[in-house]
Design an enzyme around this catalytic site. Structure first.
Site, PDB file in Angstrom:
ATOM      1  N   HIS A 182       0.452  -1.529  -0.003  1.00 42.37           N
ATOM      2  CA  HIS A 182      -0.121   0.148   0.222  1.00 42.37           C
ATOM      3  C   HIS A 182       0.727   1.436   0.310  1.00 42.37           C
ATOM      4  CE1 HIS A 182      -4.063  -1.874   0.080  1.00 42.37           C
ATOM      5  NE2 HIS A 182      -3.153  -2.777   0.694  1.00 42.37           N
ATOM      6  N   HIS A 194      -7.056  -3.638  11.366  1.00 41.77           N
ATOM      7  CA  HIS A 194      -6.037  -4.359   9.961  1.00 41.77           C
ATOM      8  C   HIS A 194      -5.103  -4.361  10.963  1.00 41.77           C
ATOM      9  CE1 HIS A 194      -4.325  -5.946   6.866  1.00 41.77           C
ATOM     10  NE2 HIS A 194      -3.810  -4.828   6.395  1.00 41.77           N
ATOM     11  N   ASP A 245      -7.249  -1.987   3.335  1.00 40.51           N
ATOM     12  CA  ASP A 245      -7.036  -3.134   4.117  1.00 40.51           C
ATOM     13  C   ASP A 245      -8.508  -2.949   5.633  1.00 40.51           C
ATOM     14  OD1 ASP A 245      -6.177  -3.966   1.948  1.00 40.51           O
ATOM     15  OD2 ASP A 245      -4.139  -4.825   2.595  1.00 40.51           O
ATOM     16  N   GLU A 290     -11.691  -3.185   0.233  1.00 44.24           N
ATOM     17  CA  GLU A 290     -10.573  -4.056  -0.074  1.00 44.24           C
ATOM     18  C   GLU A 290     -11.849  -5.645  -0.155  1.00 44.24           C
ATOM     19  OE1 GLU A 290      -9.222  -6.938   2.163  1.00 44.24           O
ATOM     20  OE2 GLU A 290      -9.267  -6.638   3.844  1.00 44.24           O
ATOM     21  N   HIS A 301      -8.288  -5.049  -4.418  1.00 50.07           N
ATOM     22  CA  HIS A 301      -7.938  -6.020  -3.906  1.00 50.07           C
ATOM     23  C   HIS A 301      -7.868  -6.852  -4.039  1.00 50.07           C
ATOM     24  CE1 HIS A 301      -4.944  -6.863  -0.548  1.00 50.07           C
ATOM     25  NE2 HIS A 301      -4.864  -5.577  -0.655  1.00 50.07           N
TER      26      HIS A 301
END
EC number: 3.1.27.-
Lengths: 975, 601
Positions: free
Chosen positions: B73, B157, B178, B203, B414
């Site tokens: 990322h 996350h 995420d 995502e 993603h």
């Protein structure tokens, strides 16, 4: 106007002084204070600007106002109100009006007109809201007058259309608190055009505001509706749909209130049928609500989640089908169905495979799923608890665990299903949650049998370093059913490990094994040779009798042997010897066994189980026999009492179920016996100087009776007012006896006068307290006294003593009727054990902390009543109040006190013992607590007879545990 | 109609090198700027030439937002800002800003120092790049410029992961980065308010997975470790330095504490120590438990976990060692593995996925003999366990987030195309909203229907209030008369008089007149009276006046009667009304055209 008012104030001022107090004795002086209203008036007049006025008002609000001058104050305030231009001052005045109308003894109906009047002239929204609040206070002070209510409700309806949310809020609140079910109301804000629609009832008016633009008003509307419900008005089902819509509101407080609202409806109309939108099906309302609330468990706001999770627990009428959905979670991986760990564990168990090592891809996904059947949005109740238990906030998790518990208790099949989830919670990161889930599992454990893998997880927690957790777990194991002998072995193994790691858990572990053994005798049987390490051919060494682990094993085996007669055959010789020893030393853990060829056989068989009824009968018979005492002559009667007391005491020892009752009776009879002895002394008629000795014994007896009566009253739980009356009766007799004895010692007339006075008061209070019980007390001492009351209150002390003396001697024994359940409060100090020879050494002047661990049984409200007393050898004593947090409640009627007391003393030359014991404090206030039913029945709010505490004990306390001696040694400070 | 365009340069139907371009309300925003782990060539970084063929990116982008510090990322950030050229603001949260350079530096070292690549960004470039970073706080609304504002939400996350809400005017986009919807041992769950964005870019790593409860996995893990320790074995846990490693550390640490265990736990050093330091600092970003207890004790100040030294591996007795890297392909974890592999009491726990070809992958597949370099073989006797600790939202979690945010459109990135397809179908079915899943370089266009704010004059509002009921009812739209003035980018709704005054115009009256022929034998005045009574009987609730000057007024409508000279029976009714009364006027004219009923007197 002002002048007039001032005059009123001064009138009132004088009124305060003049009002003759009817009850107060004439001689009492009453100091008159200048009326507050006058002072306030002066202050307010002095105020030049609004800030000053506000200051005065604020100061004024801090002081209480007497009921008599409230009205004057209100007038002054109102007058000022009309003149005042500043909003904040008016607001304060409005709030003061509300406060004042709450004053006790003041009836606010006289100011209601003024309040309503001000309301209609008010422009400021804030002040308007405050005024409505005031009206609400007034309205709730006057619950009895429907006319006023009606007026207030109309006022509320009128202001409902205000543009300020606060005003609408208050109006709704008012409607909620005062609204009545049956009155149709005209809603006159709609203008003349629509007045045909006109009359509506409170509920529909409130529900109109469910759609208000302001979330605060929506919340208030829901709350008002709930308030109506709380006041017993039945909510109409029509609002259901509206309420459901509010569940999706943007604002959390609305959603939270809506959850409550929907829940209320589900409780009111559980069986009515609602359609499922976008399908033709219909379901029961309670199921629908359950589904909706389950949905809220994954809400964005944790407050709502807590609310929803809590609410779920109380919905017991829900269909089992929906209930079981809450634990449902279909797993998938790459669109293939996957089994949950729980399912896998179950399968593993079913296939008989023992704890396999984890294989790579053992959780590999199985069959392919049809994409259409996968439902990602949990429809309805699906997986609500799965979410709740995994929530981020521990508050939600706890609420979910509690809800699970409630639901599981009412549904065994659900209990079975939620087991895995609860066991999982044992591993939560927050101790509270772990503890709670252990408690919950214990509560539902009657429904379930643990599988081996589950037991394994449960037992893993035994190593937890937190004592609370371990004890809770021991408690759980006591109630658990297991399925196989491996489980027993596993449990034993883990418990022994625990014992090894935390030796302080000894008692708890033993107790745990006791229950484990007596619950699963057949499972223990095949393990016995291994457990006792006996061998068919070889003699094995005799284990060490002091080893706690060995004792633990023996406790398990012996308890299992109790209902498994074949087991003793497997014991080796030393086992029998150890049995005899343990039976003696740890009799509460080791049950009586029928052992072949042991002498214990006889004794034990006589009191097998099932003799509770016969014991009950025996108890009753003894009491009946005592009743015949009137017909006996003095020595015979005393003998009978003596024997009965002895019998009862023994009975209490033998039958633990009846210990409380037997003890209670015995103590009561002992009081009677003492009384009888004191009265029937032959020397009573003798001249006073000659019988000094008898006087001493009689005084002691009276004192003792008093003490015993306090014990009777406060140490036993489960007493009814009938018994309390009987106890008080005895106490009254004892007091009479004391009075007579005082009279005989002739210590002075003043003393006698005052004690006579006091006694008369006692009689009066007795009469007041036990009005309902008086019919049962016919022919008793009190009954006779009450007959003679007019004479008693007028006659001279000497005469009164004479009357008392004869009445006392004539009055017979009051028949004691036993209540259903009666339990004696007991306390056992587990720690310190008092066995240690090593003194606790500490520097004098500093403190040493002594750990106290005690179990309390049948103690009501221990946080307030139980104290720890420490007695030093020099006679000094301390009473320590443990913190409320030190009490834990492991089971019903049981408490556990784990606390620390701080000891300190000046230096000693050698170690010595201090005594530690537990006291049960009582007082008239706690008395009214323990007999709340009495208080409510008789309106006994301010009991005048604060019991004079017996002088021997610490004031108002009863020692109710054995005292434990602790060796301490304060060392002199080193310089 | 205004449009929002979303173009993934990376992470479109793919995992890795997240980089998404969004144009919203005339602003261009780059969301994440990551690298692809699977490639070592140009495909490693997003194709910035999509934005411009030559020259710097600064003029084409308004801002860059980095969601969290994982390299997929943020890995291409120095390349983009320093080598391609971008000088605008880069937004990331404080923890990301702190940890990101550590990882970038590590990544650079491996690529340049170990693999010997040239033409790669330098340490200085990383530093320069980080200077352009503007830190974000949670729930803080940051104005990038006058119109563009962004706001960060918690995403779970990893530490500091954020979801961003990007807003221009009334159009908005939420990018999740995420995220994780279930809390774990050190982080909480993602949360967003009901912001109702036009597009939610989410995502979809686990689009087709619904996971089991975290608790089971944790319990399994702890049980395995505990059993092994009790047997006296050594446990090796290969981890990546950041993220899961901290979670596992906390898990073990608390377990050790709870169970009063004494066996040592080691953490192989390296960048972890630095990272741990940041974990200690950013307590507010962790979960409830850690936040609540850090006053007594910071959970990241591990009591039982100590730094590892190479020599400890040979110490007797049980121990637990966390070592990098996570797939056992090189480094310390491999060394320790080699040492311990021969003893069946020992155990290795793989907490994540292993790429094919690594030793981790081999042993997970049950291979018991490994060929090492130098033709030596290694007998693997120790136990091999696999535990999945992953912190992405599963399908249910994604759906939950959609429910929380209530977007108008959905866009998936993603994730793998096939899995996205499934989730897309589900989303469209359950929420009935459009769902897009553009591939890299493909643009998804969403037309929006933004509401246009108009200032309304208070006078007008008050006047309308006075006419209707007191409270505006959202369910009943009401018509009102006013003039809309568009002037210098602002819209105003004012009463017409004011508008006239402002514009300096004279007021013109517009009147409609209408002649209605009527056959009526009566005199003019009688006819008028008959009209009057007729209207009176038909129009109830209106004010109807018969004026002495020979007219009838219905509200403001004037009715006159005139008769032609030749035929006194045929009369003409003259109606006149202003355009405001158009409704009533036309009604009257049609009514009167029907003639008067005969029953009138």
């Amino acid at each position: 106007m002002a002048a007039h008012l001032k005059k009123r104030v001064y009138e009132e001022f004088s009124k305060v002084v003049q009002i003759p107090h009817e009850e107060a004795p004439a001689k009492k002086l009453r100091l008159s204070k200048p009326s507050k209203s006058a002072a306030l008036h002066v202050d307010l007049c002095k105020a030049t600007n609004s800030t000053d006025a506000l200051q005065y008002l604020l100061q004024f609000a801090r002081k209480p106002v007497e009921a008599e001058s409230v009205e004057g104050v209100v007038r002054i305030l109102l007058e000022h109100y009309y003149k005042e231009t500043d909003n904040s001052v008016r607001l304060k005045i409005a709030s003061l009006l509300g406060l004042l109308s709450k004053t006790q003894g003041f009836s606010p109906d006289c100011i209601i007109d003024d309040a309503i009047n001000t309301l209609s002239n008010e422009k400021s929204h804030q002040v308007l809201a405050q005024l409505l609040d005031t009206l609400l206070v007034i309205g709730s002070q006057l619950p009895e007058s429907p006319a006023i209510r009606q007026r207030l409700i109309e006022m509320a309806c009128k202001h409902l259309s205000d543009t300020y949310f606060g005003v609408r809020n208050k109006c709704l609140q008012l409607l909620g608190c005062l609204g009545m079910a049956d009155t149709p109301l005209t809603k006159d804000n709609e203008g003349p055009g629509t007045s045909l629609v006109g009359s509506k009832d409170v509920q529909s008016i409130i529900s109109d505001y469910f759609g208000d633009q302001d979330p605060r008003v929506r919340t208030a509307a829901l709350k008002a509706m709930l308030q109506l419900h709380e006041r017993g008005i039945k909510i109409h089902e029509i609002i259901y749909e509206q309420a459901c819509r509010l569940l999706l509101d943007d604002y959390e407080q609305v959603r939270s209130a809506a959850v409550q609202m929907v829940w209320v409806l589900s409780q009111l109309y559980p069986e009515s049928i609602v359609p499922i939108p976008s399908s033709n099906e219909e379901i029961r309302l309670v199921d629908d609500v359950f589904g909706k609330i389950s949905h809220m468990v994954s809400d964005g706001s944790w407050m709502v989640r807590v609310q929803a999770a809590k609410t779920l627990g109380s919905m017991l009428q829900v269909s089992p089908h929906f209930l079981e959905q809450t634990l449902d979670k279909k797993l998938m991986s790459d669109l293939r169905r996957k089994r949950t760990a729980h399912e896998r564990a179950k399968d593993l168990f079913a296939s008989g495979e023992f704890s396999s090592g984890r294989k790579w891809a053992d959780d590999a996904p199985k069959e392919k799923l049809d994409t259409n059947t996968v439902n990602l949005i949990a429809s309805g109740a699906c997986g609500a608890f799965v979410h709740g238990l995994e929530d981020e906030m521990f508050e939600v998790r706890i609420a979910a665990v509690e809800a699970l518990c409630q639901l599981a208790r009412s549904s065994p099949s659900f209990a079975e299903k939620c087991l895995d989830f609860l066991v999982d919670m044992f591993n939560d990161e927050i101790e509270e949650v772990r503890l709670q889930s252990i408690h919950v599992l214990r509560e539902i454990s009657t429904h379930i049998t643990l599988r081996e893998d589950q037991l394994d997880t449960v037992l893993a927690v035994l190593e937890d370093s937190s004592r609370d957790i371990r004890e809770a777990l021991h408690e759980l194991i006591c109630y658990t059913n297991v399925s196989t002998k491996e489980c027993i072995q596993l449990a034993l193994l883990e418990l022994l490990k625990n014992l090894n790691k935390y030796p302080t858990d000894r008692n708890s572990v033993w107790k745990c094994l006791k229950f484990l053994g007596s619950r699963h005798p057949t499972l223990v049987l095949p393990l016995v040779p291994e457990l006792l390490s006996t061998h068919p051919y070889f003699d094995t060494p005799e284990p060490d009798m002091d080893d706690p682990a060995y004792i633990a094993v023996l406790v398990l085996v012996f308890n299992a042997a109790k209902s498994c007669p074949t087991m003793p055959a497997l014991f080796s010789d030393h086992t029998f010897r150890h049995y005899a020893y343990l039976r003696d030393s740890l009799s509460h853990l080791v049950p009586p066994l029928r052992l072949p060829g042991s002498g214990l056989d006889l004794v034990d068989s006589s009191c097998g189980s099932g003799s509770v009824e016969s014991a009950q009968v025996f108890l009753q018979q003894s009491l009946n026999r005592v009743n015949t005492i009137q017909n006996l002559d003095a020595p015979g009667a005393q003998d009978l009492l003596d024997f009965t007391i002895r019998d009862l005491r023994r009975l209490g020892e033998l039958q633990t179920e009846l210990a409380g009752a037997a003890d209670f009776c015995a103590t009561y009879l002992r009081c009677q016996l003492l009384l009888m002895k004191a009265l029937q002394d032959r020397l009573w008629s003798m001249a006073v100087p000659l019988c000094l000795k008898q006087n001493v014994t009689a005084t002691a007896a009276a004192q003792q009776i008093l003490e015993e009566t306090y014990k009777l009253e406060f140490l036993y739980s489960g007493l009814e007012s009938r018994q309390v009356a009987t106890i008080h009766h005895v106490r009254l007799q004892a007091k009479a006896l004391q009075l007579v004895l005082t009279a005989r010692t002739r210590q002075g007339l003043d003393l006698l006068m005052s004690s006579c006075e006091k006694f008369l008061q006692d009689i009066e209070s007795f009469q007041r307290l036990f009005q309902a019980e008086l019919p049962h007390l016919q022919d008793s001492f009190v009954d006779k006294l009450l007959e003679l009351m007019p004479r008693l209150s007028s006659c001279k002390p000497v005469e009164m003593v004479k009357i008392l003396q004869t009445t006392l001697r004539q009055s017979g024994l009051l028949h004691l009727r036993l209540p259903e359940q009666i339990h004696r409060a007991t306390a056992t100090i587990i720690e310190p054990t008092g066995e240690s020879d090593n003194p606790l050494r500490f520097t004098s002047g500093l403190v040493v902390a002594l750990d106290i661990d005690a179990t309390l049984e049948y103690v009501q409200d221990p946080q307030n009543t139980v104290k720890v007393q420490v007695l030093y050898p020099d006679g000094q004593g301390h009473v320590i109040h443990p913190k409320p947090g030190d009490f834990r409640k492991p089971g019903p009627y049981r408490h556990r006190l784990i606390t620390q007391v701080y000891l300190s003393h000046t230096a000693w030359t050698e170690p010595s013992q201090v005594e530690v014991r537990l006291l049960l404090a009582y007082s008239s206030s706690s008395a009214s607590l323990s007999s709340q039913s009495l208080a409510s029945k008789l309106g006994w709010s301010d009991s005048t007879d604060s019991p004079s505490p017996p002088e021997a004990a610490v004031e108002g306390t009863i020692p109710f545990s054995k005292s434990v001696k602790v060796f301490i040694m304060p060392k002199p400070t080193r310089r | 109609m205004p449009e929002i365009k979303v173009t993934p340069l990376g992470a479109g139907q793919d995992v890795g090198r997240s980089c998404i371009l969004v144009s919203i309300g005339g602003k261009n925003i780059m969301l994440d700027c990551g690298m692809h782990m699977g490639y070592n060539d140009d495909r490693r970084f997003p194709d910035f030439s999509y934005i411009t063929q030559n020259g710097r990116l600064t003029e084409f982008l308004d801002c860059v937002i980095i969601s969290h510090f994982h390299l997929d990322h943020c890995g291409a950030l120095p390349y983009m800002s320093e080598m391609v050229g971008y000088d605008g603001p880069i937004y990331m949260t404080h923890p990301t800003k702190a940890i990101c350079p550590i990882l970038l530096e590590d990544f650079r070292k491996i690529t340049v120092d170990k693999k010997g690549e040239t033409n790669f960004f330098t340490s200085q470039m990383i530093k320069d790049c980080m200077k352009k970073v503007v830190p974000l706080n949670l729930h803080q609304t940051v104005q990038v410029d006058d119109e563009l504002e962004i706001k960060a939400y918690y995403a779970g996350h990893v530490l500091g992961a954020a979801m961003v809400h990007i807003k221009v005017g009334s159009e908005s986009v939420v990018y999740t980065g995420d995220y994780n919807m279930t809390p774990d041992r050190h982080l909480g769950a993602a949360w967003i308010d009901k912001c109702r964005p036009d597009i939610l870019i989410s995502e979809s790593t686990y689009a087709t997975t619904i996971r089991d409860s975290k608790r089971c996995r944790e319990r399994d893990f702890l049980k395995k470790v505990h059993e092994s320790i009790e047997r006296g074995g050594k446990v090796l846990i290969p981890v990546f330095a950041l993220g899961r490693a901290q979670e596992l550390c906390i898990l073990l640490e608390t377990f050790w504490e709870r169970m009063n265990l004494k066996a040592p736990i080691y953490f192989s050093t390296g960048l972890t120590e630095k990272a741990n330091h940041y974990y200690k600092l950013f307590i507010t970003w962790t979960n409830q438990k850690i936040r609540k207890t850090f006053v007594q004790r910071n959970m990241f100040e591990f009591k039982h976990i100590k730094a590892f030294d190479r020599s400890y591996a040979d110490n007797p007795g049980p121990m637990v060692v966390f070592a990098t890297p996570g797939m056992l392909h090189a480094g310390q974890s491999l060394q320790i593995f080699k040492k311990w592999a021969g003893n069946e009491k020992n155990m290795v726990i793989m907490p994540g996925y292993c790429v094919q070809g690594t030793i981790g992958h081999k042993i997970l597949n049950g291979q018991r003999k490994l060929e090492m370099e130098g033709r030596a073989t290694l007998d693997v006797k120790l136990q091999v366990e696999y535990m999945s600790f992953s912190a992405h939202a599963d399908a249910k979690g994604i759906m939950q987030l959609i429910r929380m945010a209530e977007p108008r459109n959905m866009l998936l990135v993603h994730g793998e195309a096939a899995k996205m397809e499934f989730l897309k179908g589900k989303i469209e079915q359950e929420f009935s909203i459009d769902c897009y899943m553009p591939a890299n370089g493909e643009t998804a266009t969403v037309t929006t229907n933004p509401s246009v704010p108009v200032d309304i004059s208070l006078n007008l509002l008050k006047r309308e209030m006075a006419l209707g009921g007191p409270l505006p009812d959202p369910k009943k739209p009401r018509t009102m008369h006013g003039t809309l003035i568009m002037k210098e980018n602002s819209l105003k709704l004012v009463p017409s008089e004011q508008a006239l005054k402002e514009l300096g115009l004279n007021e013109h009256q517009l009147r409609f007149t209408c002649r209605v022929p009527l056959q009526d034998p009566h005199s003019d005045t009688d006819t008028l009276h008959r009209v009057y009574t007729h209207l009176k009987s038909v129009l109830k609730g209106y004010t109807i006046q018969h004026l002495p000057d020979g007219t009838v007024m219905v509200e403001s409508i004037v009715i006159k009667v005139s008769s032609s000279a030749e035929d006194t029976n045929s009369k003409v009714l003259l109606l006149s009304w202003s355009y405001q009364d158009e409704d009533l006027g036309s009604f009257l004219s049609t009514l009167l055209k029907k003639g008067l009923p005969s029953g009138l007197c």
